[in-house]
Design a protein around this motif. Structure first.
Motif, short mmCIF file in Angstrom:
data_model
loop_
_atom_site.label_atom_id
_atom_site.label_comp_id
_atom_site.label_asym_id
_atom_site.label_seq_id
_atom_site.Cartn_x
_atom_site.Cartn_y
_atom_site.Cartn_z
N GLN A 32 33.26 -4.74 18.66
CA GLN A 32 33.45 -6.11 19.77
C GLN A 32 32.28 -6.09 20.81
OE1 GLN A 32 37.24 -6.11 21.54
NE2 GLN A 32 37.47 -8.26 20.78
N GLN A 33 31.95 -4.89 21.33
CA GLN A 33 31.11 -4.71 22.39
C GLN A 33 29.66 -4.22 22.04
OE1 GLN A 33 32.68 -2.56 25.89
NE2 GLN A 33 34.94 -3.57 25.55
N GLY A 34 29.43 -3.81 20.87
CA GLY A 34 28.09 -3.62 20.53
C GLY A 34 27.72 -2.30 21.08
N LYS A 35 26.46 -2.27 21.30
CA LYS A 35 25.84 -1.06 22.03
C LYS A 35 26.27 -1.03 23.56
CE LYS A 35 22.13 -0.01 18.79
NZ LYS A 35 20.57 0.10 18.55
N TRP A 48 46.13 -8.65 41.74
CA TRP A 48 45.74 -9.51 42.41
C TRP A 48 44.68 -10.37 41.61
CZ3 TRP A 48 40.34 -9.22 43.83
CH2 TRP A 48 39.92 -10.17 44.75
N ASN A 49 44.12 -9.90 40.50
CA ASN A 49 43.27 -10.55 39.84
C ASN A 49 42.56 -9.74 38.86
OD1 ASN A 49 41.49 -12.62 39.05
ND2 ASN A 49 40.07 -12.33 40.48
N THR A 50 42.62 -10.16 37.42
CA THR A 50 41.91 -9.15 36.54
C THR A 50 41.43 -9.74 35.46
OG1 THR A 50 42.24 -6.90 35.58
CG2 THR A 50 44.06 -8.63 35.14
N LEU A 51 40.38 -9.11 35.10
CA LEU A 51 39.52 -9.54 33.92
C LEU A 51 39.13 -8.33 33.12
CD1 LEU A 51 36.57 -11.94 35.44
CD2 LEU A 51 38.67 -12.51 33.84
N HIS A 52 39.40 -7.14 33.78
CA HIS A 52 39.11 -5.79 33.34
C HIS A 52 40.01 -5.50 32.14
CE1 HIS A 52 37.88 -1.56 33.41
NE2 HIS A 52 36.83 -2.12 34.52
N GLN A 53 39.42 -4.61 31.35
CA GLN A 53 40.26 -4.26 30.27
C GLN A 53 40.95 -2.81 30.78
OE1 GLN A 53 37.55 -1.82 27.33
NE2 GLN A 53 35.80 -2.31 28.63
N PRO A 54 42.44 -2.81 30.67
CA PRO A 54 43.13 -1.91 31.10
C PRO A 54 42.73 -0.51 30.73
CG PRO A 54 44.40 -3.21 29.50
CD PRO A 54 43.23 -3.81 29.58
N SER A 55 42.78 0.66 31.49
CA SER A 55 42.45 1.77 31.24
C SER A 55 42.66 2.17 29.66
CB SER A 55 43.25 2.82 32.04
OG SER A 55 43.00 4.12 31.50
N GLY A 60 29.26 -0.45 36.15
CA GLY A 60 30.31 -1.36 35.70
C GLY A 60 29.86 -2.95 35.92
N SER A 61 28.90 -3.15 37.02
CA SER A 61 27.99 -4.29 37.06
C SER A 61 27.27 -4.68 36.06
CB SER A 61 27.39 -4.31 38.42
OG SER A 61 26.39 -5.26 38.51
N LEU A 62 26.37 -3.68 35.54
CA LEU A 62 25.55 -3.79 34.27
C LEU A 62 26.16 -3.91 33.07
CD1 LEU A 62 23.01 -0.98 34.87
CD2 LEU A 62 22.55 -3.40 35.07
N TRP A 63 27.71 -3.49 33.00
CA TRP A 63 28.43 -3.49 31.81
C TRP A 63 28.84 -5.03 32.02
CZ3 TRP A 63 32.95 0.23 30.47
CH2 TRP A 63 33.25 0.09 29.06
N GLY A 64 29.04 -5.56 33.08
CA GLY A 64 29.83 -6.76 33.22
C GLY A 64 28.94 -7.97 32.89
N LYS A 65 27.72 -7.72 32.93
CA LYS A 65 26.74 -8.94 32.53
C LYS A 65 26.74 -9.32 31.28
CE LYS A 65 23.36 -11.68 33.28
NZ LYS A 65 23.51 -13.04 33.93
#
Lengths: 222, 209, 267
Positions: C50-53, C193-200, C112-117
């Motif tokens: 899914q996430q590639g490299k 509160w608000n989530t988009l993150h994949q859970p651990s 995390g921010s670089l991964w989020g882009k």
């Protein structure tokens, strides 16, 4: 307990006679809330949607201004040292001073909030809930804030530092305060749990605040 | 009743102020702490009051209340007076009387406040907010706490600073009466205070090792 | 000497210097080797379907986030050691761990921010887990700021220790209020509160939910970065001890000078 009552009475008396502090906090609260629409634009729909958040955050900032007052004058004029030698445990002294701060700052700010809600076009139905959540949540501001006030007594740039130290501690209170208000408006089922969590946070701060503040004060007096 | 310090080592910051200091004060006498600035007079008084723990050694009040710390059985008069400018002289005294002796009743508080006003010559100022007082008058108000509640041990740090001769004599009378009634007092001073019977403990600077 | 416990012997700064000096090169070498091996394993693993490299960022992001939290726990434990046991090295440990822990927390935020882009289409989202790492970073800043604004060092040490302990008590509440809490067996379910993150995907009651070809390099990477953390911490502690020695030598010099001045004056 007589000593505790005496101390509370004195702190309230001093707060009334010094006067300015309560007025400053209320004025600041009004000003921040009035400035925000100037920055965000006068869109009433937008304002009424974000009103609970604005009212809570502005309240945090206004309360923050007066936190340093909790111990400052008593530390500087030596009163705190004498209190430490009294029969009342220092933890209780710290608790009473935080309580006095809540009575003279937290409650007036919470009561002013609905008035400011008018400026932000907040739903009339939310006023009762707004005041209720603020009355329940603001003790955490005074009691957790007293820790920061005790830690920064001898620090340079005490005021700014105090904000840096205590604002992160207010995150849970802020989140549940706002959750409670917005859920009261859209999902009444979620209101009671949020309010209960907010209450629990305040009760927890009633324990943690005085213990940590007293520990910090003992270190400051060495 | 006897206050003893044994083999005390006191540190301030990272400096050692005194080493292997021992002393004893018995009920009915005054111990005068003398010595140059920085010799540790204030630090010793603060250690006795319990504000800072000695690095080594022990301080003990023999014959005192074992339930209470030494500090809770002591009056401490430091450099600051603990006076609130926005309260009147009487209100300041009322607060400390009720706070320091919460168990005694209101009548005895009033009696003690009257005595305090009289002993320190504050009667004419009783209803004036303390903010209007001169430095010497504020000092007298700070000292007036000594008679508001009974505590056997008095710790006085430069008690006569900013006092005129007449007020210093008043203070000496109060301290001597306390000692004559079986109390103890320790005073740090540069000047002769007129306290008696007094012994002197001279603190010197610790040489760097 | 034999009767002293291990911690007592370790507490002596001189022994600590000798011991850590011998340990340093080994620890440093080992952490470089382990990290290099972990990155080699990670980068040669097949890309995520899914996430590639971008999945490669994980091998730095996840250990950094763990170490950010571990660093705060280490500071809290050291602070407890200072306030309760007055351990002479406790404050050295707490003081030096703060910037390192803050650096790892910042690294977690940046990666995390670089991964989020590529994943979310933007560098920053107010995602629950990123937000709670951000607040952790603020807590670190508070510790560093409080210490630096009090001149009296022993005083600053004790006050910072109180703040660290308060922080470690409140941190779980911050995490729960931001990230939510879900314990079905106790009937507790607090929404995030608000989530988009994949859970651990590693610590889960039903076993890790991550492919073994990714999990192994991730764990090796975590070990490598942990070794790196302790290498840097040990080095920083050694520096701090030396700095304190210099300071006390200078203080002693001032005292000696003053003492000789007074003798001259007396003569």
């Amino acid at each position: 307990m007589r000593a505790a009552w005496t101390l509370l009475k004195r702190d309230l008396q001093l707060a009334v006679r010094e006067g300015g502090a309560i007025g400053t906090a209320l004025g600041f609260y009004l000003l921040v809330v009035a400035m925000l629409p100037l920055g965000l634009g006068p869109d009433l729909n937008l304002l009424s949607r974000i009103a609970p958040g604005i009212l809570w955050i502005a309240l945090l900032l206004a309360a923050l201004l007066s936190l340093s007052r909790i111990f400052e004058t008593d530390f500087e004029d030596g009163s705190l040292e004498l209190m430490a030698l009294g029969e009342l445990p220092l933890e209780l002294v710290a608790a009473i001073k935080a309580l006095a701060h809540w009575l003279t700052t937290g409650i007036p700010l919470a009561l002013l909030a609905p008035l400011l809600g008018i400026l932000l076009n907040l739903d009339i139905g939310a006023y009762g809930v707004l005041v209720l959540t603020m009355l329940v949540g603001t003790p955490a501001i005074s009691f957790l804030g007293s820790i920061g006030a005790a830690l920064t007594l001898r620090a340079r740039r005490g005021g700014l530092l105090l904000a840096l130290l205590v604002l992160p501690l207010y995150v849970p209170t802020l989140i549940y305060g706002i959750t409670a208000i917005s859920s009261a408006l859209v999902a009444p089922d979620a209101f009671v749990p949020s309010l209960l969590i907010l209450t629990a946070l305040s009760l927890g701060s009633l324990v943690l605040g005085p213990i940590a503040a007293a520990a910090a004060l003992r270190i400051q007096m060495q | 009743m006897q206050l003893t310090g044994e083999n005390l080592v006191l540190q301030r910051g990272q400096r050692t102020l005194c080493e292997h200091l021992s002393f004893a004060v018995t009920a009915g006498e005054v111990l005068l702490l003398t010595g140059p600035n920085g010799a540790g007079k204030t630090t010793l008084l603060r250690a006795i009051a319990g504000f800072l723990a000695p690095a080594a050694g022990a301080i003990e009040l023999k014959g005192g209340d074992t339930e209470q710390t030494v500090g809770e059985q002591a009056h401490f008069v430091g450099h600051a007076n603990g006076v609130k400018s926005n309260l009147t002289v009487t209100e300041n005294l009322e607060f400390w009387a009720a706070f320091l002796a919460p168990k005694s009743n209101r009548m005895s508080h009033i009696e003690r406040i009257d005595k305090a006003l009289e002993d320190f010559n504050l009667l004419s100022l009783a209803d004036i907010p303390a903010g209007y007082l001169s430095a010497g008058q504020k000092r007298r108000l700070g000292l007036a706490r000594l008679v508001l509640a009974h505590r056997p041990l008095w710790l006085l740090d430069e008690p006569t600073s900013s006092l005129d001769d007449a007020s210093a004599t008043n203070l000496a009378n109060v301290v001597n009466a306390h000692v004559a009634a079986g109390g103890l007092a320790i005073a740090a001073t540069h000047l002769p205070l007129g306290f008696e019977p007094a012994r002197e403990l001279r603190l010197g600077r610790v040489a760097a090792s | 000497m034999q009767t002293q416990s291990f911690t007592q012997r370790f507490a002596n700064p001189t022994r600590f210097m000798a011991f850590s000096g011998a340990l340093m090169p080994w620890l440093a070498g080992l952490s470089v080797l382990v990290i290099a091996y972990a990155l080699y394993r990670g980068f040669t693993a097949p890309p995520d379907y899914q996430q590639g490299k971008t999945i490669y960022i994980m091998y730095i992001h996840v250990p950094a986030a763990w170490l950010g939290m571990m660093g705060y726990a280490l500071i809290a434990a050291s602070s407890f050691g200072l306030l309760v046991f007055r351990h002479p090295l406790a404050d050295v440990s707490a003081k030096t761990a703060a910037p390192i822990g803050a650096a790892f927390t910042l690294l977690a935020l940046i990666t995390g921010s670089l991964w989020g882009k590529p994943m979310w289409g933007t560098y920053w989202v107010w995602d629950a887990r990123l937000t709670s790492v951000l607040i952790l970073f603020f807590l670190y800043l508070g510790l560093i700021a409080l210490r630096s604004s009090i001149e009296d060092e022993p005083l600053a040490a004790k006050l910072t220790a109180v703040l660290a302990l308060v922080g470690v008590i409140i941190l779980p509440f911050i995490k729960i209020s931001v990230e939510g809490l879900d314990i079905p067996s106790l009937g507790i379910s607090i929404p995030a509160w608000n989530t988009l993150h994949q859970p651990s995907s590693v610590f889960r009651s039903d076993g890790p939910k991550i492919h073994i070809s990714q999990l192994v390099p991730l764990l090796i990477s975590a070990i490598g970065f942990t070794l790196l953390f302790f290498t840097m911490h040990l080095k920083a502690m050694r520096n701090e001890i030396l700095r304190r020695r210099v300071k006390s030598l200078r203080l002693a010099e001032v005292d000696r000078a003053r003492a000789s001045e007074t003798t001259v004056a007396a003569e």
